[in-house]
Scaffold this motif. Structure first.
Motif, short mmCIF file in Angstrom:
data_model
loop_
_atom_site.label_atom_id
_atom_site.label_comp_id
_atom_site.label_asym_id
_atom_site.label_seq_id
_atom_site.Cartn_x
_atom_site.Cartn_y
_atom_site.Cartn_z
N ALA A 158 49.43 5.97 -11.93
CA ALA A 158 49.76 7.13 -12.74
C ALA A 158 49.43 8.37 -11.91
O ALA A 158 48.76 8.27 -10.86
N PRO A 159 49.86 9.54 -12.32
CA PRO A 159 49.54 10.76 -11.54
C PRO A 159 48.05 10.98 -11.35
O PRO A 159 47.64 11.64 -10.39
N TRP A 160 47.22 10.44 -12.26
CA TRP A 160 45.77 10.66 -12.19
C TRP A 160 44.99 9.44 -11.72
O TRP A 160 43.77 9.45 -11.72
N THR A 161 45.67 8.39 -11.32
CA THR A 161 44.96 7.20 -10.81
C THR A 161 44.25 7.55 -9.51
O THR A 161 44.86 8.11 -8.59
N ALA A 162 42.98 7.20 -9.42
CA ALA A 162 42.21 7.49 -8.21
C ALA A 162 42.74 6.65 -7.05
O ALA A 162 42.96 5.44 -7.21
N PRO A 163 42.96 7.24 -5.86
CA PRO A 163 43.48 6.48 -4.72
C PRO A 163 42.63 5.27 -4.37
O PRO A 163 43.17 4.22 -3.99
N GLU A 164 41.31 5.39 -4.52
CA GLU A 164 40.45 4.26 -4.17
C GLU A 164 40.64 3.09 -5.13
O GLU A 164 40.40 1.93 -4.76
N VAL A 165 41.10 3.35 -6.36
CA VAL A 165 41.38 2.28 -7.31
C VAL A 165 42.57 1.45 -6.84
O VAL A 165 42.56 0.22 -6.91
#
Length: 318
Positions: A158-165
């Protein structure tokens, strides 16, 4: 990432496949559904599938079928399933309102570091995660059915998903033996269905215009493009079909452009053409033979998976 607990929400065909994949990698899997009967039936089916996979030499991991089965536990409540999990894989039906409800519940139960992934094939993750306090941990991990034989998993943030996730989810998928692809952002249909729908739309047009019948349209894929693309994709295929991609485009770019201008319009899959296509498919595979044909397909995919495993081992040895 010290926890080895995985939560699977939904015990249908996809949920069962995920449970087996995680157990094959040694994770402790908790399985939840809306009734205990669904969960119990799923675990019985998983047991049969694991033993069948072991018999065919396709069981994942180093544990026996019986050992893997002990890692899969049915749970009576969503809370019991999710609390303390490293990773949650949601596998509920493709209904946006249902997903919103499930994710609101998951949001209250998940730890701050728990990855929450959806198996959805086309619902954008932003549509069910926007108002969650843990929304930075939510993404799509869309498998291809049947996941045990077709290893692709689309990871869609999603637009707010953390890249590290996304990075952590990709590592987990690789650990399972799946082949993850990471989209940079969400897009309708993700990647697989955008490509699949483009193919289906042109097949629909060829049938509608009477250019080919259904059997011959399918033969173009099963005896032409399918074998060609079984081991490498269309871009690498083009790269090999000339002296590199640049040379391929110099040779064929104008032809591709001109033919593409004549492709059929985007159609709704309904009306007279639906009746024509459906009848030809029923003549090939009557409804009462669908399960038999699915079993044949899965056996073929199992054989292909085994062949690709052997090829990969040969490449590593070389």
């Amino acid at each position: 990432m010290t926890s080895r607990k995985i939560a699977i929400i939904g015990s249908g065909l996809i949920g069962r496949s995920w449970a087996m994949l995680f157990a094959g990698a040694g994770y402790h899997v908790n399985l939840f559904d809306v009734t205990q009967e669904l969960v119990e039936n799923a675990i019985k089916d998983i047991e049969q599938q694991l033993h069948a996979l072991a018999a065919s030499g396709l069981l994942r991991g180093n544990l026996s079928a019986a050992e893997q089965l002990t890692l899969i536990t049915g749970t009576k409540t969503l809370k019991e399933c999710v609390e303390g999990a490293l990773y949650v894989q949601e596998c509920v039906p493709e209904n946006l309102e249902l997903k919103k409800k499930v994710y609101a519940e998951l949001d209250e139960l998940a730890d701050d570091n728990t990855i929450i992934a959806s198996s959805t094939s086309c619902i954008l993750p932003s549509l069910f995660s926007e108002n969650l306090k843990h929304r930075s941990n939510v993404l799509v991990a869309h498998p291809v059915n049947p996941p045990f034989y077709v290893p692709l998993v689309e990871l869609v943030p999603a637009p707010w998903t953390a890249p590290e996730v996304v990075v952590k989810a990709r590592k987990i998928m690789e650990e399972l033996g799946q082949k993850p692809v990471s989209l940079s952002r969400e897009i309708p249909g993700f990647a697989l269905n955008r490509i699949q729908y483009a193919i289906l739309n042109e097949c629909w047009y060829l049938a509608q215009e009477g250019i080919l019948d259904v059997a011959d349209i399918d033969a173009v894929m099963s005896h032409g493009l399918g074998p060609r693309y079984a081991f490498m994709g269309p871009l690498e295929t083009a790269h090999l079909n000339a002296e590199g991609m640049e040379n391929y485009c110099e040779r064929y770019g104008e032809t591709i452009y001109n033919v593409s201008q004549t492709l059929g319009p985007v159609n709704r899959f309904e009306g007279d053409n639906l009746q024509k296509v459906n009848q030809q498919l029923l003549d090939q595979v009557p409804l009462e033979k669908l399960q038999e044909k699915r079993a044949w397909r899965n056996n073929c995919l199992a054989s292909l998976a085994k062949l690709k495993q052997n090829i990969d081992k040969e490449q590593i040895d070389d």
